[in-house]
Design an enzyme around this catalytic site. Sequence first.
Site, PDB file in Angstrom:
ATOM      1  N   LYS A   1       3.794  11.262 -10.803  1.00 20.26           N
ATOM      2  CA  LYS A   1       2.882  10.626 -11.633  1.00 20.26           C
ATOM      3  C   LYS A   1       3.703   9.119 -12.085  1.00 20.26           C
ATOM      4  O   LYS A   1       4.615   9.231 -12.282  1.00 20.26           O
ATOM      5  CB  LYS A   1       2.855  11.307 -12.761  1.00 20.26           C
ATOM      6  CG  LYS A   1       1.599  12.245 -13.077  1.00 20.26           C
ATOM      7  CD  LYS A   1       1.311  12.688 -14.347  1.00 20.26           C
ATOM      8  CE  LYS A   1       0.364  13.654 -14.484  1.00 20.26           C
ATOM      9  NZ  LYS A   1      -0.092  14.199 -15.725  1.00 20.26           N
TER      10      LYS A   1
ATOM     11  N   HIS B   1       0.593  12.076 -27.590  1.00 20.87           N
ATOM     12  CA  HIS B   1       0.149  10.454 -26.987  1.00 20.87           C
ATOM     13  C   HIS B   1      -0.482  10.032 -28.257  1.00 20.87           C
ATOM     14  O   HIS B   1      -0.339   8.543 -28.553  1.00 20.87           O
ATOM     15  CB  HIS B   1      -0.676  10.793 -25.839  1.00 20.87           C
ATOM     16  CG  HIS B   1       0.292  11.069 -24.653  1.00 20.87           C
ATOM     17  ND1 HIS B   1      -0.656  11.525 -23.583  1.00 20.87           N
ATOM     18  CD2 HIS B   1       1.501  11.146 -24.351  1.00 20.87           C
ATOM     19  CE1 HIS B   1       0.639  11.544 -22.654  1.00 20.87           C
ATOM     20  NE2 HIS B   1       1.736  11.174 -23.233  1.00 20.87           N
TER      21      HIS B   1
ATOM     22  N   LYS C   1       8.518  22.808 -13.122  1.00 18.30           N
ATOM     23  CA  LYS C   1       7.591  21.730 -12.697  1.00 18.30           C
ATOM     24  C   LYS C   1       7.242  21.739 -11.213  1.00 18.30           C
ATOM     25  O   LYS C   1       6.114  21.363 -10.931  1.00 18.30           O
ATOM     26  CB  LYS C   1       8.302  20.218 -13.358  1.00 18.30           C
ATOM     27  CG  LYS C   1       7.245  19.227 -12.677  1.00 18.30           C
ATOM     28  CD  LYS C   1       7.442  18.034 -13.811  1.00 18.30           C
ATOM     29  CE  LYS C   1       6.249  17.124 -13.649  1.00 18.30           C
ATOM     30  NZ  LYS C   1       6.350  15.888 -14.521  1.00 18.30           N
TER      31      LYS C   1
ATOM     32  N   ASN D   1       0.825  19.365 -20.100  1.00 17.59           N
ATOM     33  CA  ASN D   1       0.521  18.425 -21.028  1.00 17.59           C
ATOM     34  C   ASN D   1       0.776  19.274 -22.472  1.00 17.59           C
ATOM     35  O   ASN D   1       0.316  18.669 -23.393  1.00 17.59           O
ATOM     36  CB  ASN D   1      -0.832  17.861 -20.684  1.00 17.59           C
ATOM     37  CG  ASN D   1      -0.786  16.926 -19.622  1.00 17.59           C
ATOM     38  OD1 ASN D   1       0.311  16.195 -19.251  1.00 17.59           O
ATOM     39  ND2 ASN D   1      -1.765  17.206 -18.873  1.00 17.59           N
TER      40      ASN D   1
ATOM     41  N   GLU E   1      -3.464  17.259 -10.595  1.00 18.11           N
ATOM     42  CA  GLU E   1      -3.728  17.601 -11.739  1.00 18.11           C
ATOM     43  C   GLU E   1      -5.187  17.928 -11.974  1.00 18.11           C
ATOM     44  O   GLU E   1      -5.995  17.402 -12.701  1.00 18.11           O
ATOM     45  CB  GLU E   1      -3.458  16.625 -12.766  1.00 18.11           C
ATOM     46  CG  GLU E   1      -3.465  17.166 -14.360  1.00 18.11           C
ATOM     47  CD  GLU E   1      -2.764  16.322 -15.409  1.00 18.11           C
ATOM     48  OE1 GLU E   1      -3.644  16.150 -16.266  1.00 18.11           O
ATOM     49  OE2 GLU E   1      -1.754  15.722 -15.015  1.00 18.11           O
TER      50      GLU E   1
ATOM     51  N   ARG F   1       0.734  -1.361  -0.090  1.00  9.73           N
ATOM     52  CA  ARG F   1       0.134   0.029   0.090  1.00  9.73           C
ATOM     53  C   ARG F   1       0.820   1.376  -0.009  1.00  9.73           C
ATOM     54  O   ARG F   1       0.269   2.333   0.354  1.00  9.73           O
ATOM     55  CB  ARG F   1      -1.065  -0.217   1.252  1.00  9.73           C
ATOM     56  CG  ARG F   1      -1.914  -1.085   1.228  1.00  9.73           C
ATOM     57  CD  ARG F   1      -2.970  -1.126   2.072  1.00  9.73           C
ATOM     58  NE  ARG F   1      -4.044  -2.089   1.987  1.00  9.73           N
ATOM     59  CZ  ARG F   1      -3.933  -3.213   2.549  1.00  9.73           C
ATOM     60  NH1 ARG F   1      -2.962  -3.474   3.255  1.00  9.73           N
ATOM     61  NH2 ARG F   1      -5.002  -4.008   2.437  1.00  9.73           N
TER      62      ARG F   1
ATOM     63  N   HIS G   1       8.859   8.934 -27.230  1.00 10.61           N
ATOM     64  CA  HIS G   1       7.868  10.007 -26.418  1.00 10.61           C
ATOM     65  C   HIS G   1       8.665  11.484 -26.989  1.00 10.61           C
ATOM     66  O   HIS G   1       7.482  12.613 -27.176  1.00 10.61           O
ATOM     67  CB  HIS G   1       7.922   9.797 -25.183  1.00 10.61           C
ATOM     68  CG  HIS G   1       6.938  10.847 -24.236  1.00 10.61           C
ATOM     69  ND1 HIS G   1       5.643  11.030 -24.512  1.00 10.61           N
ATOM     70  CD2 HIS G   1       7.290  11.755 -23.295  1.00 10.61           C
ATOM     71  CE1 HIS G   1       5.196  11.981 -23.664  1.00 10.61           C
ATOM     72  NE2 HIS G   1       6.363  12.258 -22.935  1.00 10.61           N
TER      73      HIS G   1
ATOM     74  N   HIS H   1       1.061  17.255 -25.566  1.00 11.79           N
ATOM     75  CA  HIS H   1       0.898  15.872 -25.282  1.00 11.79           C
ATOM     76  C   HIS H   1      -0.293  15.337 -25.658  1.00 11.79           C
ATOM     77  O   HIS H   1      -0.252  13.894 -25.977  1.00 11.79           O
ATOM     78  CB  HIS H   1       1.177  15.490 -23.658  1.00 11.79           C
ATOM     79  CG  HIS H   1       2.537  15.653 -23.154  1.00 11.79           C
ATOM     80  ND1 HIS H   1       3.299  16.845 -23.257  1.00 11.79           N
ATOM     81  CD2 HIS H   1       3.251  14.799 -22.578  1.00 11.79           C
ATOM     82  CE1 HIS H   1       4.581  16.667 -22.777  1.00 11.79           C
ATOM     83  NE2 HIS H   1       4.527  15.583 -21.983  1.00 11.79           N
TER      84      HIS H   1
ATOM     85  N   ARG I   1      -1.603  22.154 -13.220  1.00  9.97           N
ATOM     86  CA  ARG I   1      -0.889  20.989 -13.603  1.00  9.97           C
ATOM     87  C   ARG I   1      -1.149  20.719 -15.041  1.00  9.97           C
ATOM     88  O   ARG I   1       0.117  20.210 -15.953  1.00  9.97           O
ATOM     89  CB  ARG I   1      -0.778  19.930 -12.780  1.00  9.97           C
ATOM     90  CG  ARG I   1       0.142  18.882 -13.027  1.00  9.97           C
ATOM     91  CD  ARG I   1       0.397  17.845 -11.800  1.00  9.97           C
ATOM     92  NE  ARG I   1       1.570  17.176 -11.994  1.00  9.97           N
ATOM     93  CZ  ARG I   1       2.112  16.274 -11.336  1.00  9.97           C
ATOM     94  NH1 ARG I   1       1.853  16.215  -9.899  1.00  9.97           N
ATOM     95  NH2 ARG I   1       2.770  15.141 -11.530  1.00  9.97           N
TER      96      ARG I   1
ATOM     97  N   GLU J   1      10.808  18.430 -24.055  1.00 10.42           N
ATOM     98  CA  GLU J   1      10.399  18.834 -22.652  1.00 10.42           C
ATOM     99  C   GLU J   1      11.181  19.895 -22.171  1.00 10.42           C
ATOM    100  O   GLU J   1      10.659  20.666 -21.455  1.00 10.42           O
ATOM    101  CB  GLU J   1      10.576  17.347 -21.779  1.00 10.42           C
ATOM    102  CG  GLU J   1       9.886  16.233 -22.263  1.00 10.42           C
ATOM    103  CD  GLU J   1       8.065  16.209 -22.093  1.00 10.42           C
ATOM    104  OE1 GLU J   1       7.779  17.242 -21.270  1.00 10.42           O
ATOM    105  OE2 GLU J   1       7.587  15.207 -22.219  1.00 10.42           O
TER     106      GLU J   1
END
Length: 371
Positions: free
Chosen positions: A147, A255, A230, A248, A240, A125, A270, A251, A244, A189
Amino acid sequence: MSKTVTVEVGLGDRAYDILIGPGLIARAGEAVSTRLPGTRVAIVTDENVAANHLETLKNGLESGGVAVTATITLPAGEKTKSFDHLQEVIDAVLGAKLERRDAVVAFGGGVIGDLAGFAAGIVRRGMDFVQMPTSLLAQVDSSVGGKTGINSARGKNLIGVFHQPKLVLADSSVLDTLPIREFRAGYAELAKYGLIDRPAFFAWLEKNWQEVFAGGDARIEAIAEACRAKADVVARDEFETGDRALLNLGHTFGHALEAATAYDGARLVHGEGVSIGMVLAHRFSARLNLASPDDATRVEAHLKAVGLPTRVADIPGELPDADKLFDYITQDKKVSRGALTFILTRGIGQSFIAKDVPASEVVAFLRDSLE
């Protein structure tokens, strides 16, 4: 030797440091034991990183008093972000009898960081973990902010959790062994942070990108500035729900292009998808009369100068039609209750969250971009 720069991610009692500088792999034990005294670790890495740097890391950890109880070496590449490899990591961590306050060390690029962080987030956990990013892309983006996740056949990063690391060690000298294509992909990036809300940083990159590629203090400062950018956003919006999403930029298009190539790294990695995606975002903004076409031209010129792809036509091989690409976009996490959300721009460094973007406009734009 260049100095080490420290950037703090301010999350209250879960705040953590990002250390940026040369030689941090060899000194990892000191940094980890200072912040996580008595911890034992499992290292998760990939075959390429292991061949070049694993022994240095193991020695660096153990000489600083950190016991390495397991090493898990996975295949390199985006396809490693799968359930099968997640299970492999979980089994190895449990088999090493690591406890909740022991740590998983993610030693690799974004793929390893996402996968190992996800495993750490769900084993017992939630275990501690340390990010040790070895690619430029991971150092400036995926290693910071918590993330984690794996890919689904239905899209990228659709399965995962938010799980913050206890420490990020970004060894700038490890980038010297990075293939130039991977360094360029990470640079996309870097440029993104200037295009979001730091126009002076983008202008600095336009003038100094060759020094960033060459290494030394310019590289460290560029990484640090990206991490500051960041960290600021993550501190404001950890999960997010607001600002935030600006991270993206590029992206949603990127993506979709990655999914369209079935995550085939030979065709598109990527950062290359993000590069094309950022140009598309600026061109789409101009098409919607939100920004000047000159901004899109400037962004494309810079990314092309450093050797990045900037147009859909730069991707080798056949691609799906505009309708199929749009289907990939609607699977993306940036879609909320069926409404299309894009990060668009009013100019260099003036990005914003655009909700309820008309689907018809997107499809028509994609159709034109594929010609």
